[in-house]
Design an enzyme around this catalytic site. Structure first.
Site, PDB file in Angstrom:
ATOM      1  N   CYS A 149       0.977  -1.461   0.077  1.00 14.66           N
ATOM      2  CA  CYS A 149       0.010  -0.188  -0.064  1.00 14.66           C
ATOM      3  C   CYS A 149       0.773   1.317  -0.193  1.00 14.66           C
ATOM      4  CB  CYS A 149      -0.869   0.161   1.042  1.00 14.66           C
ATOM      5  SG  CYS A 149      -2.399   0.943   0.944  1.00 14.66           S
ATOM      6  N   HIS A 178      -4.403  -5.028   0.763  1.00 18.92           N
ATOM      7  CA  HIS A 178      -4.023  -5.425   2.145  1.00 18.92           C
ATOM      8  C   HIS A 178      -4.424  -6.941   2.185  1.00 18.92           C
ATOM      9  CE1 HIS A 178      -2.869  -1.859   3.945  1.00 18.92           C
ATOM     10  NE2 HIS A 178      -3.516  -1.175   3.527  1.00 18.92           N
ATOM     11  N   GLU A 210      -3.296  -9.045   4.055  1.00 19.72           N
ATOM     12  CA  GLU A 210      -2.984  -9.332   5.117  1.00 19.72           C
ATOM     13  C   GLU A 210      -4.329  -9.321   6.287  1.00 19.72           C
ATOM     14  OE1 GLU A 210      -1.938  -5.256   5.460  1.00 19.72           O
ATOM     15  OE2 GLU A 210      -1.735  -6.838   4.222  1.00 19.72           O
TER      16      GLU A 210
END
Length: 305
Positions: A142, A235, A237
């Site tokens: 990001c 993202h 994660e």
């Protein structure tokens, strides 16, 4: 094989409860193996949450990884106690004394600022320059990806009128790339940002390759042609409820925010949220560790050029 982390780190007990194999330093010292050395430069305000999210994904491989958490020298976190940072993180200045198989630089809530106005911009540039020569493969996430693309290639980020928030489907551009091995032709990525990188800017640069993009949010995944840098704008994660927490936080602040797209059941924030990207996330990090780090990094770290 496990990830090796400090047994006092909160992520250790969290991952153990999830039946994820984590190893303390004491036990790791008894194994005759050279683990992969991975540095995580955590720029997110929710340090403990981000640590756990990323280490959960790094643990899903047959490789032993030795994790170093890194803070930016001279920058004081406003949301994490100084004692915590001192106990579990090394400073970026300490990184310069080592070499690493891989490095991850996370996102940061500073994307709407000009890069040069970020108070740690000079130090993050120094760290990225160091990684270019002393880390075999770096993964930028990001804002980390935006910063690296701007610093190394002069590619500008673009502010958008309304925040991208939700689960966006992305199309594979290079499905045969090892990083995307096993991916579906379209795959979901959690996204939360006010900026985008144009896919055309990646395609125009002879040193970069576009791997995946979204018709809504722009470039999603790219890499350098030497495979030493990977740029992920989403993202993967994130936990299932991360976007919900961000949405509720912004609502409490009185911000005018849209309901995250393709996220809540029936677009109803009161209903449960289910992850649609967990398998993609594990596959992405497994591929990165295996094909871009383990299979190609020198056995002797000092041989990294």
């Amino acid at each position: 094989m496990p990830i090796k982390i400090d047994s006092a780190l909160p992520a250790y007990s969290t991952l153990e409860k999830e039946n994820i194999f984590v190893m303390s330093e004491k036990r790791a010292e008894m194994q005759d193996i050279r683990p992969l050395k991975i540095a995580i430069v955590n720029l997110m305000p929710t340090k403990e949450v981000t640590e756990t999210q990323i280490m959960r994904l790094l643990s899903n491989t047959p490789l032993q990884t030795d994790i170093s958490l890194v803070r930016i020298s001279g920058h004081v976190s406003k949301t994490t106690p100084r004692e915590y940072m001192k106990r579990f993180y090394i400073s970026s200045k300490e990184v310069y004394d080592s070499k690493y198989d891989g490095m991850i630089i996370t996102g940061a809530p500073v994307e709407q600022l000009p890069f040069e106005d970020v108070d740690y911009w000079e130090e993050i540039c120094r760290l990225m320059d160091y990684a270019k020569k002393n880390v075999f493969c770096s993964l930028y996430i990001c804002w980390g990806a935006m910063a690296a693309l701007y610093h190394f290639y002069g590619i500008q980020k673009h502010i958008v009128r309304e925040k991208y928030s939700g689960i966006y489907y992305n199309k594979l551009i290079r499905p045969k790339d090892p990083l995307l091995r096993g991916f579906d032709d379209f795959f979901p990525v959690p996204t939360s940002r006010y900026t985008r990188i144009e896919s055309e800017d990646i395609l125009k640069n002879p040193d970069l390759e576009l791997l995946a993009n979204s018709p809504v949010t722009g470039m999603t995944l790219a890499k350098s042609k030497d495979c030493r840098s990977v740029f992920m704008m989403g993202h993967l994660e994130y936990d299932a409820d991360t976007l919900a927490k961000e949405y509720n936080r912004d609502k409490k602040k009185g911000l005018s925010v849209r309901i995250p797209e393709n996220y809540f059941t029936g677009d109803d924030p009161t209903k449960p949220v289910f992850s649609s990207w967990r398998s993609t996330a594990h596959l992405f990090y497994t591929n990165w560790l295996n094909y871009y780090v383990y299979q190609t990094t020198p056995y002797l770290l000092n041989d990294i050029q």
